[in-house]
Design an enzyme around this catalytic site. Sequence first.
Site, PDB file in Angstrom:
ATOM      1  N   ASP A  53      -3.755  25.090  11.792  1.00  0.00           N
ATOM      2  CA  ASP A  53      -4.060  24.175  12.897  1.00  0.00           C
ATOM      3  C   ASP A  53      -2.895  24.034  13.873  1.00  0.00           C
ATOM      4  O   ASP A  53      -2.794  23.024  14.575  1.00  0.00           O
ATOM      5  CB  ASP A  53      -4.412  22.792  12.338  1.00  0.00           C
ATOM      6  N   ASP A  68      -9.507  19.561   4.618  1.00  0.00           N
ATOM      7  CA  ASP A  68     -10.433  20.617   5.026  1.00  0.00           C
ATOM      8  C   ASP A  68      -9.808  22.006   4.905  1.00  0.00           C
ATOM      9  O   ASP A  68     -10.474  23.015   5.157  1.00  0.00           O
ATOM     10  CB  ASP A  68     -10.959  20.377   6.446  1.00  0.00           C
ATOM     11  N   HIS A  69      -8.547  22.064   4.486  1.00  0.00           N
ATOM     12  CA  HIS A  69      -7.867  23.341   4.257  1.00  0.00           C
ATOM     13  C   HIS A  69      -7.559  23.584   2.779  1.00  0.00           C
ATOM     14  O   HIS A  69      -7.374  24.735   2.383  1.00  0.00           O
ATOM     15  CB  HIS A  69      -6.562  23.392   5.066  1.00  0.00           C
ATOM     16  N   HIS A 126     -10.298  26.718  13.297  1.00  0.00           N
ATOM     17  CA  HIS A 126     -11.427  25.947  13.819  1.00  0.00           C
ATOM     18  C   HIS A 126     -12.049  26.624  15.035  1.00  0.00           C
ATOM     19  O   HIS A 126     -11.369  27.302  15.802  1.00  0.00           O
ATOM     20  CB  HIS A 126     -10.991  24.538  14.225  1.00  0.00           C
ATOM     21  N   HIS A 145       1.916  19.713  13.626  1.00  0.00           N
ATOM     22  CA  HIS A 145       0.622  19.170  13.177  1.00  0.00           C
ATOM     23  C   HIS A 145       0.839  18.405  11.872  1.00  0.00           C
ATOM     24  O   HIS A 145       0.392  17.267  11.720  1.00  0.00           O
ATOM     25  CB  HIS A 145      -0.359  20.312  13.000  1.00  0.00           C
ATOM     26  N   HIS A 172      -1.379  24.186   5.296  1.00  0.00           N
ATOM     27  CA  HIS A 172      -0.942  22.788   5.288  1.00  0.00           C
ATOM     28  C   HIS A 172      -1.867  21.963   4.407  1.00  0.00           C
ATOM     29  O   HIS A 172      -2.883  22.465   3.920  1.00  0.00           O
ATOM     30  CB  HIS A 172      -0.837  22.226   6.703  1.00  0.00           C
ATOM     31  N   HIS A 207      -3.951  19.286   4.731  1.00  0.00           N
ATOM     32  CA  HIS A 207      -5.165  18.544   5.077  1.00  0.00           C
ATOM     33  C   HIS A 207      -6.354  18.999   4.231  1.00  0.00           C
ATOM     34  O   HIS A 207      -6.493  20.173   3.900  1.00  0.00           O
ATOM     35  CB  HIS A 207      -5.471  18.694   6.566  1.00  0.00           C
TER      36      HIS A 207
END
Length: 280
Positions: free
Chosen positions: A153, A72-73, A191, A134, A68, A70
């Site tokens: 996530d 941090d990905h 995570h 998400h 996805h 975001h």
Amino acid sequence: MTEQPAAPATPDQTTSLEVLAVPAFSDNYLWLIHNGRHAAVVDPGDAAPVLAALQANGLALAAILLTHHHADHVGGVVELASRAASAQFPSIPVYGPAREQDKIAGMTRPLREGEQVELPQLGLSLSVIEVPGHTLGHIAYHAPAESLLFCGDTLFAGGCGRVFEGTPAQMVASLAKLASLPGATRVYCAHEYTMSNLKFAAAVEPGNAELLIRIRQEQAKRDAGRPTVPSTIALERDTNPFLRATEKEIVQSLQKAGRLTQLGEVESFAALREWKNTYK
């Protein structure tokens, strides 16, 4: 599973492949799948630790897999694709969710439900599962032959992601897809939230004996400096409250807390997710 010391990464042996947990930021895991020569990375939010792990293990990067949009990905995608390019792989394919292509710089291979990702250098075939909730375009990658699931996530060890863009109904349906996979499937989420998730799980289902055993086992891993991930689908079915939202004790806990007035799977899930958002 063969455990080795975590220098740049911690390996997890799966048949002829290894999956390395590459830590990033405060609690992310960037997953590096390899066969000793070639590698694919899942959700490289930061290029630096992935480049270090590739160099330390003598690996050539063959593909990048994204779940996805975001940051941090996906934050390390462009730098990683550029710096990890080689004579063997001058143009590294970047796979990701078609529904989020406009939000992800560097993605070259948009994917939809039911499509296959073939990585011949690794002998790996991955099925794409759309799991909105998400984010609206979130996808997961399932390798049936190796019993691997990379779910970003959506599903966490002992929990699930927040519902940022989708609806509770979408998230319930997405989690049901993942929960229907074979119980031995190894769950590689993104995570290290496990102990926080299990603390909440114990609050809403204190009579779950399997959960209490799991808490002790996972805490022992953390005390030893080891990841709690991967989990398995079977373990999540038995101990993850977000896959158990209609269990009697969980429903009673929600009602006792004044958080559930209408019975139903989506209603119970939504009440659980809202509670977890603020649970200390």
